[in-house]
Design an enzyme around this catalytic site. Structure first.
Site, PDB file in Angstrom:
ATOM      1  N   HIS B  63       0.837  -1.211   0.000  1.00 57.18           N
ATOM      2  CA  HIS B  63       0.000   0.000   0.000  1.00 57.18           C
ATOM      3  C   HIS B  63       0.868   1.256   0.000  1.00 57.18           C
ATOM      4  O   HIS B  63       1.245   1.772   1.048  1.00 57.18           O
ATOM      5  CB  HIS B  63      -0.921   0.001   1.233  1.00 57.18           C
ATOM      6  CG  HIS B  63      -2.048   0.976   1.129  1.00 57.18           C
ATOM      7  ND1 HIS B  63      -3.367   0.619   1.266  1.00 57.18           N
ATOM      8  CD2 HIS B  63      -2.060   2.309   0.879  1.00 57.18           C
ATOM      9  CE1 HIS B  63      -4.133   1.683   1.114  1.00 57.18           C
ATOM     10  NE2 HIS B  63      -3.360   2.724   0.892  1.00 57.18           N
ATOM     11  N   ARG B  67       2.385   8.666  -6.685  1.00 60.91           N
ATOM     12  CA  ARG B  67       2.036  10.007  -7.201  1.00 60.91           C
ATOM     13  C   ARG B  67       2.264  10.207  -8.691  1.00 60.91           C
ATOM     14  O   ARG B  67       1.978  11.292  -9.199  1.00 60.91           O
ATOM     15  CB  ARG B  67       2.795  11.096  -6.433  1.00 60.91           C
ATOM     16  CG  ARG B  67       2.645  11.068  -4.924  1.00 60.91           C
ATOM     17  CD  ARG B  67       1.215  11.244  -4.481  1.00 60.91           C
ATOM     18  NE  ARG B  67       1.115  11.410  -3.025  1.00 60.91           N
ATOM     19  CZ  ARG B  67       0.019  11.120  -2.334  1.00 60.91           C
ATOM     20  NH1 ARG B  67      -1.072  10.665  -2.940  1.00 60.91           N
ATOM     21  NH2 ARG B  67      -0.008  11.290  -1.042  1.00 60.91           N
ATOM     22  N   ASN B  97      -4.885   6.565  -6.955  1.00 62.30           N
ATOM     23  CA  ASN B  97      -5.373   7.958  -6.885  1.00 62.30           C
ATOM     24  C   ASN B  97      -4.341   8.950  -7.401  1.00 62.30           C
ATOM     25  O   ASN B  97      -3.962   9.908  -6.739  1.00 62.30           O
ATOM     26  CB  ASN B  97      -5.827   8.314  -5.461  1.00 62.30           C
ATOM     27  CG  ASN B  97      -4.719   8.199  -4.436  1.00 62.30           C
ATOM     28  OD1 ASN B  97      -3.731   7.486  -4.642  1.00 62.30           O
ATOM     29  ND2 ASN B  97      -4.872   8.899  -3.334  1.00 62.30           N
ATOM     30  N   ASP B 308       1.105   2.666   3.707  1.00 66.78           N
ATOM     31  CA  ASP B 308       0.277   3.788   3.251  1.00 66.78           C
ATOM     32  C   ASP B 308       1.168   5.016   2.990  1.00 66.78           C
ATOM     33  O   ASP B 308       0.783   6.150   3.262  1.00 66.78           O
ATOM     34  CB  ASP B 308      -0.830   4.121   4.257  1.00 66.78           C
ATOM     35  CG  ASP B 308      -1.962   4.941   3.622  1.00 66.78           C
ATOM     36  OD1 ASP B 308      -1.895   5.218   2.402  1.00 66.78           O
ATOM     37  OD2 ASP B 308      -2.904   5.306   4.348  1.00 66.78           O
TER      38      ASP B 308
END
Lengths: 314, 428
Positions: B63, B67, B97, B308
């Site tokens: 995870h 970017r 994302n 994360d």
């Protein structure tokens, strides 16, 4: 007062950072400054040549004016900047703006901002003294100081008093600072309002939660109502102002039935008359609401003087 | 980057929990594979004497946020995988994302091309659950899978529409893709910037209650039961969600879950004086939650430790707390923070390798996770005693947003080998 005591705060970010001795010292200085406002020539040269910026990101009439009058009565040069948070979003960050202000060498920046903690952020990036004039739902220290000053003038002491604060505790920086200030000075603070108005673990601030307004005001020496914000779009806190007034508003009948006759009535203003407080209470016996405003100037004069005095001793 | 024909790792403690092996010995790597040790060292070889060090299957972080594309000023595949290699990772799974969102084959290909060109670790792209991660229609999983994604998620955002999540699980199942859930009930967390509790009240910040995570974790469990599809719960932060996952797994729901080093190391107190480097979503919780997370790592409720890793620049972090971006970097501190659990006797070394390599490989169905001969030569050498200070200047990630700045750590990856390629070397 311990004669070894020295006021050692460059910034006034919140009541949290102040000790009971600090608060009493500020109040003593404020009382000595209060008579300046009653003179025919309301001006002393104490802060002559000092530059003070009122940096307000939220609309404010009385707090901004109170700080400005305080500064002018001390002969400081004052400047007002009303920045809207939305225009700040478009370009300059708070830190950039602060650095630009710093380049013009102000001595004190008084900031009001919608984000909790922003005065501390500013303090880390400029050399000027920072005074918090209200940050988000965090603190409003000068309000708590003028409130403790007003209570002390009327009751002669703070220790042992019972202070009842009624309203939206969760979203009120006034309530937060007052809970801290009054408990530090030895008073007992009760809070009341619907559960939707209580912050998580409110007891951790040192306040006792009452289930009804009647319970909160019983035997209270001071009864303070908070301004109710209009209903929030994203968070249904109360069904209506009408119902709030009915169950949590401070009215004469409630006071006659449950409160002590000598209880002080306070409100940080501006009042929604008929919502959190009825006019017959706001304007009636025991109300010290306008004295709060008067003391606001004295307290703010004291804060300006003290943060500068700190600089002078360095 | 060195590429010798043969790499010989000698005299180390070989930790290979997938094969239940833990012995002092050697591991040979040749042509990208783990090969049997031979009597005689070949001519073209590098050998390392690893006395006192551990030889473990390459760590896998399932995870991370790289970017790229779109926010290359925060991180790129190149910088992110360099940070990964320095942290002992030979592979990472990157969240979709980006800008644009990885919801189609062309974005997946772009990430894989950047990896082939400049990567220092294997990169497993994770695709979006919904087109544009907008939470309405499904993304094209078939095409994403063919392009190389290993799972789908709308991470950063929850899937609010329960029917969409149900269909995502079913359709992902048809394409043998794992669904990863970012579990958050937005109506409860909206505008919140830290855990709801004593500290949020003291700081005057809007809180995010535990229920915001627990409610959505329970929904995912119910949907995983309904669909029978394997579902993975990302970045669990609360005792409540941990208990829900424990109970669901016990009754046979096909569920896996990860937590992060920050949730088992820090609490809401780290936000202290509005430290935006301690702001992330879900937020740091209480000591009780932290202890429950550790228990979940011990008893198997959590399958994996992931970071994360969420790099941001000062533009997003040097702001008022409620306006600052969520997320912290993690690739270069994850191993050290996890090793602290081993040193404190909370988990053993084999369990650490299970959490950081074996399980992520199994959950994502990717190579690695063991040291069996014939497997890929993805190996990490850990010096459990090596001390280092995590200074801003030492960070390889473009993001410096860490709550662990200036912490002194004990335990570090000193050699990382990905497919026989040395991607990080502090030994010679």
């Amino acid at each position: 007062m311990n004669k070894d005591y020295r006021f050692e705060h460059k910034h006034i970010l919140g009541i949290e950072q102040l000790s009971a001795a600090d608060i009493f010292y500020i109040l003593d200085i404020a009382i000595s400054f209060k008579e300046i406002s009653n003179r025919p020539i309301k001006k002393v040269p104490t802060l002559k040549g000092k530059t003070i910026i009122n940096f307000f990101f939220e609309p404010s009439t009385r707090t901004r004016l109170s700080f400005e009058i305080a500064a002018k009565r001390m002969s400081a040069d004052t400047f007002n900047i009303a920045a809207s948070t939305s225009s700040a979003t478009k370009g300059e960050s708070l830190i950039d703006t602060a650095r630009n202000l710093q380049a013009m060498s102000p001595d004190i920046i008084i900031i009001r901002h919608g984000s909790s903690g922003s005065p501390g952020l500013l303090a880390r990036h400029v050399d000027a003294s920072i005074i918090n004039a209200g940050d988000g739902t965090h603190e409003h220290p000068s309000q708590a100081l003028l409130d403790t000053m007003t209570v002390r003038e009327h009751k002669g002491k703070i220790e042992g008093l019972i202070i009842a604060i009624v309203g939206d505790i969760a979203h009120s920086r006034v309530a937060h600072s007052n809970i801290l200030a009054f408990t530090k000075l030895g008073a007992k603070v009760r809070v009341a309002g619907p559960a939707t108005f209580m912050p998580a673990m409110v007891e951790s601030l040192g306040a006792q939660v009452c289930t009804s307004v009647a319970e909160a005001v019983s035997d209270a020496d001071v009864i303070m109502a908070l301004r109710i914000q209009k209903e929030r779009q994203d968070d249904p806190l109360i069904p209506s102002l009408r119902e709030y007034a009915q169950f949590y508003g401070i009215n004469r009948a409630l006071l006659e039935k449950h409160a002590r006759p000598d209880a002080l009535i306070m409100h940080p203003g501006p009042i929604n008359r008929g919502v959190e407080m009825n006019p017959d209470v706001a304007d009636g016996a025991g109300s010290v609401i306008l004295e709060q405003v008067t003391n606001g100037v004295a307290v703010r004069m004291a804060l300006l003087y003290l943060v500068m005095g700190q600089e002078g001793t360095e | 980057m060195t590429r010798a024909k043969t790499i010989i790792l000698q005299n180390g403690r070989v930790l290979d929990p997938a094969a239940d092996r833990d012995f002092i010995g050697e591991i040979w790597l040749q042509d990208g594979l783990i090969v049997p040790a031979q009597q005689k060292h070949p001519e073209d070889c590098i050998s390392f004497d690893l006395q006192g060090k551990w030889i473990v299957p390459g760590l896998i972080d399932m995870h991370v946020h790289l970017r790229e594309p779109g926010e290359e000023y925060k991180e790129t595949v190149e910088s992110g995988t360099r940070a990964a290699a320095a942290g002992g990772f030979t592979a990472v799974a990157c969240m979709p994302n980006t800008r644009p969102v990885n919801d189609c084959a062309s974005v997946t290909q772009l990430i894989l091309e950047a990896t082939a060109e400049k990567g220092s670790a294997r990169v497993y792209p994770v695709g979006a659950i919904s087109a544009g991660s907008k939470g309405t229609g499904l993304a094209e999983y078939g095409e994403l899978k063919e392009a190389g994604v290993v799972a789908v998620t709308d991470d950063g955002l929850p899937v609010l529409d329960s029917q969409l999540m149900r269909r995502a699980m079913e359709y992902a199942g048809s394409h043998e893709l794992l669904v990863i859930s970012h579990s958050e009930e937005i109506a409860l967390s909206r505008n919140g910037s830290m855990n709801e509790g004593v500290v949020s009240t003291r700081l005057g910040l809007r809180g995010i209650p535990v229920a915001a995570e627990a409610i959505m974790v329970y929904r995912e469990i119910a949907l995983a039961e309904l669909t029978g599809q394997h579902t993975h719960i990302a970045h669990v932060s609360t005792a409540a969600a941990t208990e829900l996952i424990r109970q669901a797994t016990a009754r046979g729901v096909r569920l896996t879950a990860e937590t992060t080093p920050h949730y088992f190391t820090l609490t809401e107190e780290a936000v202290a004086d509005y430290n935006t480097n301690a702001k992330m979503n879900p937020p740091l919780r209480t000591e009780g939650d932290r202890m429950a997370i550790i228990k979940g790592l011990q008893d198997g409720t959590f399958d994996a430790i992931a970071t994360d890793h969420a790099p941001h620049s000062v533009l997003e972090k040097e702001l008022e707390f409620d306006r600052a971006a969520n997320g912290i970097i993690g690739l270069e501190t994850s191993l050290a923070l996890s090793l602290a659990l081993v040193r404190d006797g909370l988990i053993d070394a084999a369990r650490l390798v299970e959490l950081m390599s074996v399980a992520p490989a199994r959950i994502l169905k990717v190579t690695g996770g063991n040291l069996a001969e014939g497997n890929v030569a993805d190996v990490t050498v850990v010096d459990p005693d090596r001390e280092f200070v995590f200074t801003e200047g030492s960070i390889l990630s473009k993001g410096k947003n860490s709550p662990f700045l200036d912490w002194t750590f004990q335990g570090k990856a000193v050699l990382t080998v990905m497919g026989s390629r040395i991607t990080h070397n502090e030994l010679s």
